[in-house]
Design a protein around this motif. Sequence first.
Motif, mmCIF file in Angstrom:
data_model
loop_
_atom_site.group_PDB
_atom_site.id
_atom_site.type_symbol
_atom_site.label_atom_id
_atom_site.label_comp_id
_atom_site.label_asym_id
_atom_site.label_seq_id
_atom_site.Cartn_x
_atom_site.Cartn_y
_atom_site.Cartn_z
ATOM 1 N N GLN A 1 -0.358 0.767 -8.548
ATOM 2 C CA GLN A 1 0.263 1.556 -7.488
ATOM 3 C C GLN A 1 0.954 0.667 -6.474
ATOM 4 O O GLN A 1 1.993 1.018 -5.936
ATOM 5 N N SER A 2 0.355 -0.494 -6.238
ATOM 6 C CA SER A 2 0.929 -1.348 -5.203
ATOM 7 C C SER A 2 2.289 -1.884 -5.669
ATOM 8 O O SER A 2 3.132 -2.216 -4.862
ATOM 9 N N ARG B 1 -5.791 8.762 -2.550
ATOM 10 C CA ARG B 1 -6.797 8.620 -3.615
ATOM 11 C C ARG B 1 -8.054 7.964 -3.097
ATOM 12 O O ARG B 1 -9.163 8.395 -3.389
ATOM 13 N N VAL C 1 5.111 4.936 -4.607
ATOM 14 C CA VAL C 1 6.100 5.238 -3.577
ATOM 15 C C VAL C 1 5.431 5.180 -2.212
ATOM 16 O O VAL C 1 4.425 5.838 -1.994
ATOM 17 N N ASN C 2 6.011 4.374 -1.324
ATOM 18 C CA ASN C 2 5.547 4.370 0.047
ATOM 19 C C ASN C 2 6.552 5.140 0.890
ATOM 20 O O ASN C 2 7.716 4.770 1.002
ATOM 21 N N ASP D 1 6.983 5.649 4.071
ATOM 22 C CA ASP D 1 7.566 4.959 5.230
ATOM 23 C C ASP D 1 8.717 4.068 4.787
ATOM 24 O O ASP D 1 9.777 4.019 5.412
ATOM 25 N N GLU E 1 -10.168 1.899 -11.051
ATOM 26 C CA GLU E 1 -9.562 2.270 -9.777
ATOM 27 C C GLU E 1 -8.835 1.064 -9.151
ATOM 28 O O GLU E 1 -7.743 1.188 -8.621
ATOM 29 N N ALA F 1 6.736 11.309 -4.953
ATOM 30 C CA ALA F 1 5.697 10.464 -4.347
ATOM 31 C C ALA F 1 4.312 10.783 -4.883
ATOM 32 O O ALA F 1 3.448 9.915 -4.944
ATOM 33 N N SER G 1 2.624 9.029 9.732
ATOM 34 C CA SER G 1 3.675 8.548 8.850
ATOM 35 C C SER G 1 4.912 8.355 9.716
ATOM 36 O O SER G 1 4.986 8.832 10.863
ATOM 37 N N VAL H 1 0.853 -1.190 0.000
ATOM 38 C CA VAL H 1 0.000 0.000 0.000
ATOM 39 C C VAL H 1 0.885 1.235 0.000
ATOM 40 O O VAL H 1 1.912 1.265 0.659
ATOM 41 N N THR H 2 0.502 2.230 -0.776
ATOM 42 C CA THR H 2 1.310 3.447 -0.814
ATOM 43 C C THR H 2 0.492 4.635 -0.338
ATOM 44 O O THR H 2 -0.729 4.563 -0.256
ATOM 45 N N HIS H 3 1.203 5.709 -0.062
ATOM 46 C CA HIS H 3 0.521 6.893 0.448
ATOM 47 C C HIS H 3 -0.416 7.505 -0.577
ATOM 48 O O HIS H 3 -1.491 7.978 -0.253
ATOM 49 N N MET H 4 0.012 7.466 -1.846
ATOM 50 C CA MET H 4 -0.820 8.046 -2.889
ATOM 51 C C MET H 4 -2.133 7.272 -2.986
ATOM 52 O O MET H 4 -3.201 7.851 -3.159
ATOM 53 N N LEU H 5 -2.008 5.933 -2.841
ATOM 54 C CA LEU H 5 -3.187 5.082 -2.915
ATOM 55 C C LEU H 5 -4.168 5.439 -1.802
ATOM 56 O O LEU H 5 -5.372 5.598 -2.046
#
Lengths: 315, 494
Positions: free
Chosen positions: B451-452, A10, B456-457, B459, B444, B32, A309, A3-7
Amino acid sequence: MRVTHMLIARRTQNYIQDAMQRLARTQEQMSTGRKVLRLSDDPPALSQLLNVRAAVERNQQYMRNITDGLSYLDGADTALGTTGELLQKAIEYAIQGANGTLEPDDMAAIGEQIDKMIDELVDIANTTVGGKYIFAGTKNDRPPFRRDGDNIFYQGNLERVSREIMDQANYAIDVPAVILDDGNPDTPGGVFGEAQVSGDEYELTGGIFQVLLALRNSLKAADASGVNDSIGALNDQLDHILRYRVQVGARTSHFESVRDQLQDQELRLTQVLSSLEDADVARVAVDLSRQQLAYQAALAAGARILETSLLDYLR
Amino acid sequence: MPGTFFGLEIARRGLLTHRTAMDITGHNVANASTPGYTRQEAVIAATDPYANPTLGGKLLPGQLGTGVEATMIRRIKNEYLDVQARDSISSREYWQVQEEIFGRIEAVFPEPVASGIASTLTRFFNTWHDLNNTPQDPGVKAAVAETGGELATMMREAYQQLNDISISILKIDSGGNVTGGQLKDQVDAVNEILRQIRELTESIKRVYAQGNQPNDLLDRRDLLLDRLAEYGPVSVTHLTDGGKPTGEINLTFFGVDVISADVTVSLEYSAGSPEEVKLQIGGKEVSLTDYPASLPKVGGLAGLEEVRSRISGYMYNLDELSQALASTIKQVLNHGHEPPQIDFFTGSLGDKSDPFAVNPEIMKDPTKIDGTNALYVARLATIGMDGTAGYKLGEDAGGNPVEVDLADLGSATFNEYFNALLADIGARSGSASDMAESRRTVAEQVESLRQSVSGVNLDEELSRLIQYQYGYQACARVLAAIDEMLDYLINRTG
């Protein structure tokens, strides 16, 4: 799944948008009390909804036509009733004049009464309902009957007035005032007898006016046997008027029963309309609070998760 | 035995590699939120070990490591997901443009909340009933003319607004040339995207030829390909040479190769029946409504043309309705009149110089309406218009049949015909927004998958940053230790 922050950002946006859309929709239903607000809200019900609505509006027009027709018929009934009473009175006078004990002067005096009755009958024949002369055919914007000495003229036309009271069902709401003279004394005339064309109007040739005129003449001439003949003719006229009155009564009850039927139909159609387009307020209210909760939850979750975060722990 | 300064070199390599890795992490963090960005990663590997067997040299217990280097910067990407993502984008756009435009079509008609053409139509025929009740009344005649005028105005406005929407999709001049509209804007956008893709491909090829990874250029090209997919079906094949990518691609749009430099997309309007607009891609003609079976019906261009043809249909229906009203009312009013009465409705919806309206003479003087046949006009409201010639409406006062040649509205009454039109708009609008909703969800989901892999994550990047920072500090520590050792050796000995 990674999982990413952008996801998350969104998705938060999407969830909030979804929740808000649902909320706005429910609010719309709540404040308008309707569930079908746009063509696309309930396509299967839409066509039915519009057709039922058209049917209700058409029904209301038919009911208006019936109410209008009933007032016409009531007017005719009253006029015919008064005519009957007038004839009764004329018969009484005639019997009085025919019993052979009266002086010619007295008979002439009764004759004068009969003459006044003829004037009265002209007034009855010129009865109006809502400004329309009901014994004038469709030319009903001016008085149809006119007395000129011993001649009675009819200025209306011979067309019937009718009302459409159901789909493709059209009925006359008047009684014919006069009927064109066909030369045969046996055919029944209109309410006020038969007539023939005279210039741009009609002159009455036979019927109630003629009977009364004959009676008056006999009385004035102190002709007892003539008066006796008139009694028979007056009785015939009484029957004649009664026949028309029965017709009017039958038509009235016909119109009333159709009106009842239409009212019944309207009630049912309005119920159908209501079930198609009205929102169930209780349910919408429950939906509203449920969706409000969901919206607040989406906001709260978004706010909580977006502010966290690793950065928070690296200070 | 390695030289005296050997350790310094290892420390230097370590510092350099960790710096590179930290820079890449920084690049990831900075991007990001960049759309289409694919996260990158330094591929860190130990350098070739030191092995120098010399005669008489003491054999070492093993090969001596020589440090570390970043061999390449890798893009973390699943190209198979891109295919799926583009398909879902194309499909989403097809429904989304329809959803948007059907929303505008719906807004043309105030039903079902407010009263519009449907209820005015009923009211119009009701006024004819009133006229039948009082055939001579000038007030009722004025009401008939006014309600008729209101009906004609509403129909004219609806027609005009539908036409405006249609023009906003495709504007055609009198010579049949496309001069504007959303379709043209989209085609222009497609051409611009294709130009950029070709330019980027040239740059990408050069970078690959030099043996480097054009990561950010590839991202930009992939993003452009995604945008191209919004307009129509796209298929992309990445070419390789001996297993290594060359940066070249095979690209088809609507099944036609569009990577060659001279290929442009344009719109070709044919006024025939049915009138339609086709795509010209590099000399090949592609129909937007009548697809080859091998291609799915997707993309904004096809969606727009689809909804445009629907609008033409609705305009045609309105026109049919207006002509049916005009012709049947005219016939009924003329019954028993020689020479004929003046027409009640004149003109037609599409005609700007003679628009559909109540006869101006009647509007000026409503008493010109003849009330004797009002009942038969009123009866038209409930008759299924099936094209029957000489349909008997009833008998006039003289006992003559009142006959009318019915219009052909598929056996529907005027009201039913119009309601069916509204129902069709409602149903299509509803299904377009349902489909758009579900396609959006699918797109979506696929985007989430993408995205997964590539997103960019923060953390993750931050923990790597810490990791590389420690690595850098440790290398610096090694350098300091060797420096101290050499200082001792050089400055303090002897």
